[in-house]
Scaffold this active site. Structure first.
Site, PDB file in Angstrom:
ATOM      1  CB  THR A 287      -2.050   3.337  -3.671  1.00 42.67           C
ATOM      2  OG1 THR A 287      -2.531   4.437  -2.895  1.00 42.67           O
ATOM      3  CG2 THR A 287      -1.731   3.820  -5.074  1.00 42.67           C
TER       4      THR A 287
ATOM      5  CG  ASP B 258      -1.186   7.735   0.805  1.00 48.58           C
ATOM      6  OD1 ASP B 258      -0.115   8.297   0.487  1.00 48.58           O
ATOM      7  OD2 ASP B 258      -2.220   7.829   0.131  1.00 48.58           O
TER       8      ASP B 258
ATOM      9  CG  ASP C 139      -2.084   2.106   6.301  1.00 47.18           C
ATOM     10  OD1 ASP C 139      -2.651   1.619   5.299  1.00 47.18           O
ATOM     11  OD2 ASP C 139      -2.200   3.302   6.630  1.00 47.18           O
TER      12      ASP C 139
ATOM     13  CG  ASP D   4      -2.469   8.402   5.367  1.00 45.69           C
ATOM     14  OD1 ASP D   4      -2.791   9.498   4.843  1.00 45.69           O
ATOM     15  OD2 ASP D   4      -3.243   7.432   5.430  1.00 45.69           O
TER      16      ASP D   4
ATOM     17  CG  ASP E  78      -1.798   1.159   1.377  1.00 49.94           C
ATOM     18  OD1 ASP E  78      -2.393   1.552   0.351  1.00 49.94           O
ATOM     19  OD2 ASP E  78      -1.915   1.719   2.486  1.00 49.94           O
TER      20      ASP E  78
END
Length: 184
Positions: free
Chosen positions: A50, A10, A133, A16, A8
């Site tokens: 993403t 961010d 995340d 992020d 991923d």
């Protein structure tokens, strides 16, 4: 068939800050380049997947995203890491504007981006790993047949859903190579 580490963006590659789309706002997470070099040495392709709902919401354009992504790709290349693929979803099912308002197959937790990468790059998903995340990253991995999903603590607040969906939880991407070496 190839094996891949899906990342991923961010919260995994960069801090992020919410809808990051400008080079000036893009701040790498410590150890990301070293981790990606280690993945390459282990024989993994490195593929970014993403969600970019900021495009759907009209906060920035696809051109803005491509400009930032090209800059990021060059940064990786400068550090000796060739990214094998970068896939993004510009849609959002509720908050999207115009053609971007759609319930697509590419927005995580759906596996569309991962499946597209697998088909195009000839990736064996059973030998691959997802690093994200949040729970939706872990769910996308599961839906795509990726057995190992690693949740990092550098992005969204780690919640029970993410922990329950993940194979492992580590502090940051910098800790992933050691986890792979010790466990897989």
């Amino acid at each position: 068939m190839n094996k891949a580490i899906f990342l991923d963006r961010d919260g995994v590659i960069n801090i992020d800050k919410g809808y990051v789309h400008l080079v000036d706002d893009f701040e790498y997470i410590e150890g990301v380049f070293e981790a990606c070099l280690a993945f390459k040495k282990m024989g993994y392709m490195v593929v970014v997947v993403t969600n970019q709902s900021g495009i759907a919401r009209g906060m920035y354009s696809e051109d803005d995203f491509h400009h930032l992504t090209e800059w990021m790709d060059w940064n990786f290349a400068d550090k000796g890491v060739e990214l094998d693929g970068i896939y993004y979803c510009p849609h959002h099912p509720e908050k999207g504007l115009g053609d971007y308002k759609q319930d697509c197959d590419c927005r995580k937790p759906k596996p569309g981006m991962l499946n597209s990468a697998a088909e195009f790059l000839k990736i064996d998903m059973s030998q691959s790993i997802m690093v994200g995340d949040k729970a939706d990253d872990m769910r996308a991995a599961k839906a795509a047949g990726i057995p190992t999903s690693i949740l990092v603590k550098t992005g969204k607040v780690v919640d029970d859903a993410g922990i329950n969906e993940a194979t492992a939880v580590v502090n940051s991407i910098a800790d992933v190579p050691a986890y792979i070496e010790q466990t897989l």
